[in-house]
Write an enzyme that holds these catalytic residues in place. Structure first.
Site, short mmCIF file in Angstrom:
data_model
loop_
_atom_site.label_atom_id
_atom_site.label_comp_id
_atom_site.label_asym_id
_atom_site.label_seq_id
_atom_site.Cartn_x
_atom_site.Cartn_y
_atom_site.Cartn_z
N ASP A 290 25.39 13.90 46.66
CA ASP A 290 26.25 13.03 45.81
C ASP A 290 27.31 12.62 45.90
OD1 ASP A 290 25.00 12.10 43.40
OD2 ASP A 290 24.42 13.53 42.15
N ALA A 291 27.53 11.26 45.32
CA ALA A 291 28.18 10.24 44.86
C ALA A 291 29.88 10.92 44.83
CB ALA A 291 27.91 9.51 43.94
#
Length: 462
Positions: A291-292
């Site tokens: 994820d980011a």
């Protein structure tokens, strides 16, 4: 070394496998590291394509402006400037994440409320066809999360509800349609979100279930997606203490002062969750993307600059986003040269990135074209986005979604006659993914409708 790419979900034929092998062999170590980054791209900086050409990342995620012509041209320039065809990704979630110049489609919760898989397939087709016309070949959807805690700020309307069977019906249909159109689907947020009412953009969240309960819910969903051939899984900033503690006394409650820390390590930097659970126990052979990496769910655990090497070292194949890609690429390169990231781990990750590109047919595309789109002019591709037919169909499906509004005081609908003066209390829209706060459009929208708007708690309404 590359035999795993002939198995699901890659299923590469001999020509595609040869391209991966030859491309990998020709890469320098810095070029390999660059392939492990999926960079964020937004705004209308005229130097954006040149910036990306200098960095040569494996892919980008584009946050689209309302200017369709600009976006079509930019993505053509990005592809033309890439030595290796790039992955171009977006969150095809619908609702507020619909293309700003395309068809507005309902969010997953609305589709779950309708509970008509054919309607979900129709919406997935609209999203896929318009994304393909634009040049997108990778989506960070469908969302497999379970809306168990109704206050969950991550799940909310982004998932297909709280029933795993219903989630499976609609999410797997969406993934199938996307991949039929040449868009790699990504199931998220592994190991599963929806039981914690906190936000992993701001703090590491927790998967609190026992292993047995997880297997019956989130585990069953991920197993079904893997069996269906989904190409990617997103490893999130979510800890899964029960699984980590099950692996041995070194992670258990009696293992010493670090045991509790290890049990609450985010999946994005957890070898136990990425390798032991996702790869070994669930049998996933595709690409794992973090994820980011700027989200505080990770940076609350480790400094941002130290987190990028840990993402790759602990089983993710691609790093999502970087506020300082030159420095972050240098950090991963240094870790590779020092052995902190073993050479076998670097090569495995790069081969999976290249394997995903080959599975999408990117190795067959001319530099300026999208492999998943027919050869057609820019004007034709623009005209395929937001067609009257697609908009009409999306509106008809949206209208079928039941809406419940709890309005005890009878305030809705707001009207100028009854509620002309409105005070808005807001901290603004803050996101770790954006350097600057996002504009809060509601006050200006209300003013445009004739309301008198006051911002903040102190200014009097006269």
């Amino acid at each position: 070394m590359t035999r795993f790419l002939t198995r699901p979900p890659f299923n590469l034929d001999p020509a595609a496998l040869a391209w991966v092998t030859e491309t990998h062999a020709a890469l320098t170590l810095p070029q390999k590291v660059a392939q492990l980054f999926n960079l964020i791209s937004m705004g209308k900086d005229p130097g954006e394509a040149a910036r990306l050409a200098a960095l040569q990342p494996g892919g980008i995620t584009r946050f689209f402006s309302p200017d369709a012509d600009h976006e079509l041209t930019l993505l053509e320039d990005v592809r033309a400037g890439a030595l290796i065809p790039p992955l171009i990704s977006a969150d095809l979630e619908g609702s507020r994440m619909s293309l700003p110049f395309g068809t507005e489609v309902p969010n997953p919760l609305a589709l779950a409320a309708i509970d008509d898989v054919e309607a979900s397939r129709s919406i997935a087709r609209i999203m896929a066809e318009e994304a393909v016309a634009l040049g997108v070949n990778w989506s960070f959807t469908p969302v497999l999360d379970i809306n168990a805690a109704f206050r969950s700020p991550i799940v909310a309307t982004r998932s297909f509800g709280s029933d795993p069977a219903r989630i499976a019906r609609h999410a797997l249909a969406q993934a199938e349609v996307f991949q039929q159109h040449g868009i790699a689907a990504t199931v998220k947020h592994f190991p599963g979100e929806g039981h914690d009412d906190r936000d992993q953009h701001l703090v590491t969240t927790i998967m609190p279930l026992s292993i047995a309960d997880w297997e019956a819910t989130h585990g069953a969903l991920y197993r079904a997606a893997i069996a269906a051939g989904v190409l990617c899984v997103m490893s999130a900033h979510i800890a899964f203490p029960a699984f980590v503690r099950s692996l041995g006394p070194e992670a258990g409650p009696d293992a010493g002062p670090d045991a509790g820390i290890e049990a609450f390590r985010p999946a994005s930097v957890s070898r136990r969750l990425n390798i032991d659970l996702l790869r070994s126990r669930l049998g996933f052979n595709g690409l794992i993307v973090s994820d980011a990496s700027e989200m505080a769910g990770l940076t609350a655990w480790v400094k941002a600059e130290d987190g990028k090497p840990l993402i790759i070292a602990n089983g993710c194949d691609m790093i999502m986003f970087s506020h300082d890609p030159e420095s972050d690429m240098a950090a991963v390169l240094a870790a590779a040269r020092s052995g902190a990231i073993p050479a076998t781990r670097i090569d495995d990750a790069v081969l999976r990135v290249l394997g995903l590109k080959a599975a999408l047919g990117l190795h067959r595309a001319p530099a300026h074209a999208a492999a998943n789109a027919p050869a057609r002019s820019k004007a034709d591709r623009r005209n395929a986005i937001g067609t009257a037919q697609n908009r009409s169909l999306a509106r008809s499906i949206t209208a079928r979604a039941p809406t419940l509004v709890k309005d005890i005081q009878g305030l809705l609908p707001i009207s100028r006659a009854r509620h002309r003066r409105i005070r808005i209390l807001s901290t603004g829209i803050i996101s770790p993914l954006h350097r600057d706060p996002i504009a809060f459009a509601l006050p200006d929208m209300l003013v445009a409708e004739g309301f008198e708007v006051t911002l903040g708690p102190d200014a009097p309404i006269t």
